[in-house]
Design a protein around this motif. Structure first.
Motif, PDB file in Angstrom:
ATOM      1  N   LYS A 173     -97.061  21.002  23.094  1.00 30.12           N
ATOM      2  CA  LYS A 173     -98.278  21.471  23.767  1.00 30.12           C
ATOM      3  C   LYS A 173     -97.922  22.437  24.897  1.00 30.12           C
ATOM      4  O   LYS A 173     -98.572  23.472  25.081  1.00 30.12           O
ATOM      5  CB  LYS A 173     -99.060  20.275  24.318  1.00 30.12           C
ATOM      6  CG  LYS A 173    -100.449  20.647  24.830  1.00 30.12           C
ATOM      7  CD  LYS A 173    -101.256  19.401  25.147  1.00 30.12           C
ATOM      8  CE  LYS A 173    -102.687  19.757  25.554  1.00 30.12           C
ATOM      9  NZ  LYS A 173    -103.492  18.536  25.806  1.00 30.12           N
TER      10      LYS A 173
ATOM     11  N   GLU B 112    -102.835  17.543  16.005  1.00 29.47           N
ATOM     12  CA  GLU B 112    -103.453  16.876  17.152  1.00 29.47           C
ATOM     13  C   GLU B 112    -103.659  17.852  18.309  1.00 29.47           C
ATOM     14  O   GLU B 112    -104.721  17.892  18.934  1.00 29.47           O
ATOM     15  CB  GLU B 112    -102.581  15.706  17.624  1.00 29.47           C
ATOM     16  CG  GLU B 112    -102.566  14.509  16.702  1.00 29.47           C
ATOM     17  CD  GLU B 112    -101.654  13.406  17.230  1.00 29.47           C
ATOM     18  OE1 GLU B 112    -101.333  13.429  18.435  1.00 29.47           O
ATOM     19  OE2 GLU B 112    -101.268  12.531  16.432  1.00 29.47           O
TER      20      GLU B 112
ATOM     21  N   THR C  52    -106.448  20.394  17.676  1.00 32.51           N
ATOM     22  CA  THR C  52    -107.771  19.792  17.873  1.00 32.51           C
ATOM     23  C   THR C  52    -108.098  19.668  19.357  1.00 32.51           C
ATOM     24  O   THR C  52    -109.229  19.924  19.784  1.00 32.51           O
ATOM     25  CB  THR C  52    -107.828  18.400  17.214  1.00 32.51           C
ATOM     26  OG1 THR C  52    -107.566  18.538  15.812  1.00 32.51           O
ATOM     27  CG2 THR C  52    -109.194  17.761  17.414  1.00 32.51           C
ATOM     28  N   GLU C  53    -107.111  19.308  20.153  1.00 29.72           N
ATOM     29  CA  GLU C  53    -107.329  19.110  21.592  1.00 29.72           C
ATOM     30  C   GLU C  53    -107.613  20.412  22.332  1.00 29.72           C
ATOM     31  O   GLU C  53    -108.527  20.479  23.154  1.00 29.72           O
ATOM     32  CB  GLU C  53    -106.109  18.423  22.216  1.00 29.72           C
ATOM     33  CG  GLU C  53    -105.950  16.967  21.815  1.00 29.72           C
ATOM     34  CD  GLU C  53    -104.699  16.345  22.396  1.00 29.72           C
ATOM     35  OE1 GLU C  53    -104.034  17.015  23.229  1.00 29.72           O
ATOM     36  OE2 GLU C  53    -104.378  15.203  22.029  1.00 29.72           O
TER      37      GLU C  53
END
Length: 204
Positions: free
Chosen positions: A118, A165, A168-169
Motif C-alpha cells: 500500500k 484488498e 478496493t480500499e
C-alpha cells in the motif's frame, strides 16, 4: 424418480458454479491477446521457476505473449508477467518479493506485505526509494530457481489477494504489473584466484 432429482440437483449446482466463476486479469482487464498466446497452468505445469522465466524471456524476444494462470477459490486469475530489458520500469518502482520476505529497507517478513504494498502504490515520490507514482509501481517475484509452478502459484495468490484488498480500499485505478526474475537467487561468481606473484609485485 429420486435418482432423477439427485442428478438434476447436481447438474444445477455445477451449472451455478460455472456461471459464478470470475476471470480476473492482471495487470488489468484492458489487455487483449492474440490466439497464439501460451497459457501456463501453474497447478499442472512441470516447469520450475527458472524454466517459466526463461520461457517468458523467449516470448518477449519474439514479441509474443505468455500468461500464467491459476484458480483462487471461485476466481480464475490470469497474469501477463514481465521480464526486465524493455526499460519501461525504473528499479525503484519495483517492489521485490520473495517467498517469505520483502526486499526493501532492511527487509520485512511477508506478513508485512499489505502495509508495504500500500505504501508502494500511494507513495507518490515521498520516499525516494519507493515508487514515484501509482501508475509506475510494479512488483518483482524472485523465488528459488527450482521452485515449482505450485510454489509460484502460492506466492502469486498472496500478492494478488493483497493487491485486490488495497485496490478496493483506495478505490483507484491501480494496476498490478508483475516481473519474474531469478537472478537474485543465483550465487555470485567466485573471486579471482589469489596470485602470489602479482601481490608480491604490488608490495615492492
Amino acid at each position: 424418480m429420486k435418482k432423477i432429482l439427485l442428478i438434476s440437483t447436481i447438474l444445477l449446482i455445477l451449472a451455478c458454479n460455472k456461471k459464478t466463476r470470475e476471470i480476473r486479469y492482471y495487470p488489468n482487464d484492458e489487455y487483449s491477446l492474440d490466439e497464439n498466446v501460451e497459457i501456463i497452468g501453474l497447478d499442472t505445469t512441470k516447469l520450475n521457476f527458472r524454466e517459466i522465466t526463461n520461457k517468458l524471456e523467449h516470448h518477449y524476444e519474439n514479441k509474443t505473449h505468455m500468461i500464467v494462470q491459476f484458480d483462487d477459490g471461485n476466481i480464475t486469475k490470469k497474469i501477463l508477467p514481465h521480464v526486465y530489458g524493455n526499460g519501461l520500469f525504473k528499479i525503484k518502482n519495483v517492489l521485490k518479493i520473495k517467498t517469505d520476505s520483502i526486499l526493501i529497507d532492511d527487509g520485512y517478513q511477508i506478513s508485512e506485505l499489505k502495509r508495504l504494498l500500500k505504501r508502494h502504490y500511494t507513495n507518490n515520490g515521498k520516499i525516494p526509494y519507493y515508487s514515484a507514482n501509482y501508475y509506475q509501481a510494479a512488483v518483482e517475484i524472485t523465488i528459488d530457481t527450482n521452485n515449482t509452478g505450485k510454489d509460484l502459484e502460492q506466492v502469486l495468490k498472496t500478492v494478488t489477494r493483497t493487491f485486490d484488498e488495497i485496490k478496493t480500499e483506495i478505490q483507484d485505478s491501480i494496476k498490478l504489473n508483475i516481473f519474474f526474475s531469478y537472478f537474485r537467487q543465483i550465487p555470485p561468481p567466485p573471486p579471482p584466484p589469489f596470485n602470489d606473484e602479482f601481490n608480491l609485485y604490488k608490495e615492492l
